[in-house]
Design an enzyme around this catalytic site. Sequence first.
Site, PDB file in Angstrom:
ATOM      1  N   ARG A 155       0.851  -1.198   0.000  1.00 28.65           N
ATOM      2  CA  ARG A 155       0.000   0.000   0.000  1.00 28.65           C
ATOM      3  C   ARG A 155       0.880   1.240   0.000  1.00 28.65           C
ATOM      4  NH1 ARG A 155      -3.009  -2.761   4.757  1.00 28.65           N
ATOM      5  NH2 ARG A 155      -4.467  -4.083   3.642  1.00 28.65           N
ATOM      6  N   PHE A 199     -11.153  -6.084  -5.376  1.00 27.62           N
ATOM      7  CA  PHE A 199     -11.064  -6.931  -4.170  1.00 27.62           C
ATOM      8  C   PHE A 199     -10.585  -6.041  -3.009  1.00 27.62           C
ATOM      9  CE2 PHE A 199      -9.950  -9.479  -7.924  1.00 27.62           C
ATOM     10  CZ  PHE A 199     -10.895 -10.484  -7.879  1.00 27.62           C
ATOM     11  N   SER A 225     -17.161  -7.750  -3.822  1.00 23.89           N
ATOM     12  CA  SER A 225     -18.482  -8.388  -3.929  1.00 23.89           C
ATOM     13  C   SER A 225     -19.207  -8.410  -2.586  1.00 23.89           C
ATOM     14  CB  SER A 225     -18.329  -9.823  -4.454  1.00 23.89           C
ATOM     15  OG  SER A 225     -17.432 -10.531  -3.632  1.00 23.89           O
ATOM     16  N   ASP A 228      -6.089  -7.822  -6.083  1.00 21.05           N
ATOM     17  CA  ASP A 228      -5.678  -8.550  -4.872  1.00 21.05           C
ATOM     18  C   ASP A 228      -6.765  -9.554  -4.488  1.00 21.05           C
ATOM     19  OD1 ASP A 228      -4.293  -9.347  -2.622  1.00 21.05           O
ATOM     20  OD2 ASP A 228      -5.040  -7.701  -1.375  1.00 21.05           O
ATOM     21  N   CYS A 238      -2.358 -14.747  -3.302  1.00 19.82           N
ATOM     22  CA  CYS A 238      -2.058 -15.229  -1.952  1.00 19.82           C
ATOM     23  C   CYS A 238      -2.322 -16.732  -1.843  1.00 19.82           C
ATOM     24  CB  CYS A 238      -2.832 -14.438  -0.893  1.00 19.82           C
ATOM     25  SG  CYS A 238      -4.601 -14.549  -1.080  1.00 19.82           S
TER      26      CYS A 238
HETATM   27  N1  SAH Z   1      -6.894  -5.872  -0.930  1.00 18.68           N
HETATM   28  C1  SAH Z   1      -7.522  -6.063   0.340  1.00 18.68           C
HETATM   29  C2  SAH Z   1      -7.646  -7.527   0.728  1.00 18.68           C
HETATM   30  C3  SAH Z   1      -8.399  -8.377  -0.269  1.00 18.68           C
HETATM   31  S1  SAH Z   1      -9.133  -9.793   0.438  1.00 18.68           S
HETATM   32  C4  SAH Z   1      -6.790  -5.256   1.401  1.00 18.68           C
HETATM   33  O1  SAH Z   1      -5.761  -4.644   1.108  1.00 18.68           O
HETATM   34  O2  SAH Z   1      -7.257  -5.237   2.542  1.00 18.68           O
HETATM   35  C5  SAH Z   1     -10.116 -10.351  -0.859  1.00 18.68           C
HETATM   36  C6  SAH Z   1     -11.439  -9.612  -1.050  1.00 18.68           C
HETATM   37  O3  SAH Z   1     -12.011 -10.071  -2.263  1.00 18.68           O
HETATM   38  C7  SAH Z   1     -12.492  -9.862   0.013  1.00 18.68           C
HETATM   39  O4  SAH Z   1     -12.912  -8.627   0.543  1.00 18.68           O
HETATM   40  C8  SAH Z   1     -13.668 -10.542  -0.725  1.00 18.68           C
HETATM   41  O5  SAH Z   1     -14.937 -10.098  -0.280  1.00 18.68           O
HETATM   42  C9  SAH Z   1     -13.431 -10.092  -2.136  1.00 18.68           C
HETATM   43  N2  SAH Z   1     -13.912 -10.966  -3.225  1.00 18.68           N
HETATM   44  C10 SAH Z   1     -13.806 -12.313  -3.328  1.00 18.68           C
HETATM   45  N3  SAH Z   1     -14.262 -12.741  -4.534  1.00 18.68           N
HETATM   46  C11 SAH Z   1     -14.668 -11.625  -5.213  1.00 18.68           C
HETATM   47  C12 SAH Z   1     -15.201 -11.396  -6.516  1.00 18.68           C
HETATM   48  N4  SAH Z   1     -15.392 -12.395  -7.370  1.00 18.68           N
HETATM   49  N5  SAH Z   1     -15.492 -10.122  -6.888  1.00 18.68           N
HETATM   50  C13 SAH Z   1     -15.289  -9.103  -6.014  1.00 18.68           C
HETATM   51  N6  SAH Z   1     -14.758  -9.262  -4.784  1.00 18.68           N
HETATM   52  C14 SAH Z   1     -14.456 -10.505  -4.380  1.00 18.68           C
END
Ligand code: SAH
Length: 395
Positions: free
Chosen positions: A214, A230, A253, A298, A338
């Site tokens: 970040r 995400f 989502s 992510d 991850c």
């Molecule tokens: N980048 C974030 C962490 C991501 S965790 C940070 O820095 O804090 C992954 C995220 O992806 C979760 O919030 C989950 O709700 C979301 N997610 C999972 N599958 C998804 C999809 N198909 N479309 C959108 N979001 C999704």
Amino acid sequence: MSSFPRLILRKNKADAVKRFHPWIFSGAIQRNEGEIEEGSIVEVYSDRGEYLATGHYGTGGIAVKIFSFAPVTDLPQLWFDKLQSAYQLRQQLGLVNHPETNCYRLVNAEGDGFPGLIIDWYNGVAVMQAHSIGMYQQRQLIADLLQKIYGAELDAVYDKSASMLFKQKSPNHADEYLFGNTNAIEVLEYGNRFQVDWETGQKTGFFLDQREHRALLAEYAKDQKILNTFCYSGGFSIYALKAGAKQVNSVDSSVKAIAWTKDNVELNGLRQNHAAYVADVFTFLKDCDADYDLIILDPPAFAKGLSARHQAVMAYKRLNQLAIAKLRPGGLLFTFSCSQVVIPEYFNGAVTAAAIEMGRSAKILHHLSQPADHPVSIYHPEGLYLKGLVLQVGG
Ligand code: SAH
């Protein structure tokens, strides 16, 4: 002599243990001596009767998760020494009493000599997550030891293992406070404010492993149009907005995640130039404009085990392809995985294939990995799960 039951390995199966690999697979075991059940502490011996290690027994593919390569006589002391050295490492890293950051990972499983245990520190609250029954059984002892280490700085210890370990929550196995009771507090990460809710949030409540990435993003964010996919609670978005991004669009989502993102944007006084969408990222990327200067990908782990690895690699390729298509020539892609089973070579391959498929040139600017408070034991390369690339995507 200790009172722990013994596991005797098959012939020639002692080598990996002697190289300090912390896992013993079930196929390596010849027999056991004494009563053993899921979570039991066991001593491991070679077929020649040589002591090798002490660990927690599990009935899955990994039969023993080793926490000591020397006979254990005083278990509380062993855990205390380990916690103390984990704490001292975070001191060494400058994370303890940092003026702008008061959250970090205190214990990163095998990387800190605690196979199957994670402890994240959120400004006075320690959130524990055990991934093995053996570690779960130590939870109260570890909570007590945390009080010894942090003293008055510790407000609460929350154990969030039950919802992970036991598929169906039962009254006997519920997430609980082992000390104190404080839900949802504000933390600071490099001066950025975040509300963290470990009770209802994902994992331990916040993705501490992206802290340095970040900060890196902030260096590139000024005047840029950015898509943070995400986004969870908006980590990357806050840094980008604070660094002067022209526009940041956050997508997740989960309705809850988007609500948290909006709250965190507010909390930092950054409401302008931000939009948040509850949407599936794959769909969003297909439909959005193709004029982004920077896109962050992510996603959650696409593969939880080896059998899902191929599917996961294909999904990373598809996702990166969709994002590359939406970057203006010269734009930047921050892309992560991850999934532990998708090793860096496979991930790089997936991203390369995505660039090829889209017919775009791309330069790797940064190879990214886990931050120092998520250490990996050199004897346990499986501890590496987070990898990322920053690409400049050409025409
Ligand atoms: N980048 C974030 C962490 C991501 S965790 C940070 O820095 O804090 C992954 C995220 O992806 C979760 O919030 C989950 O709700 C979301 N997610 C999972 N599958 C998804 C999809 N198909 N479309 C959108 N979001 C999704």
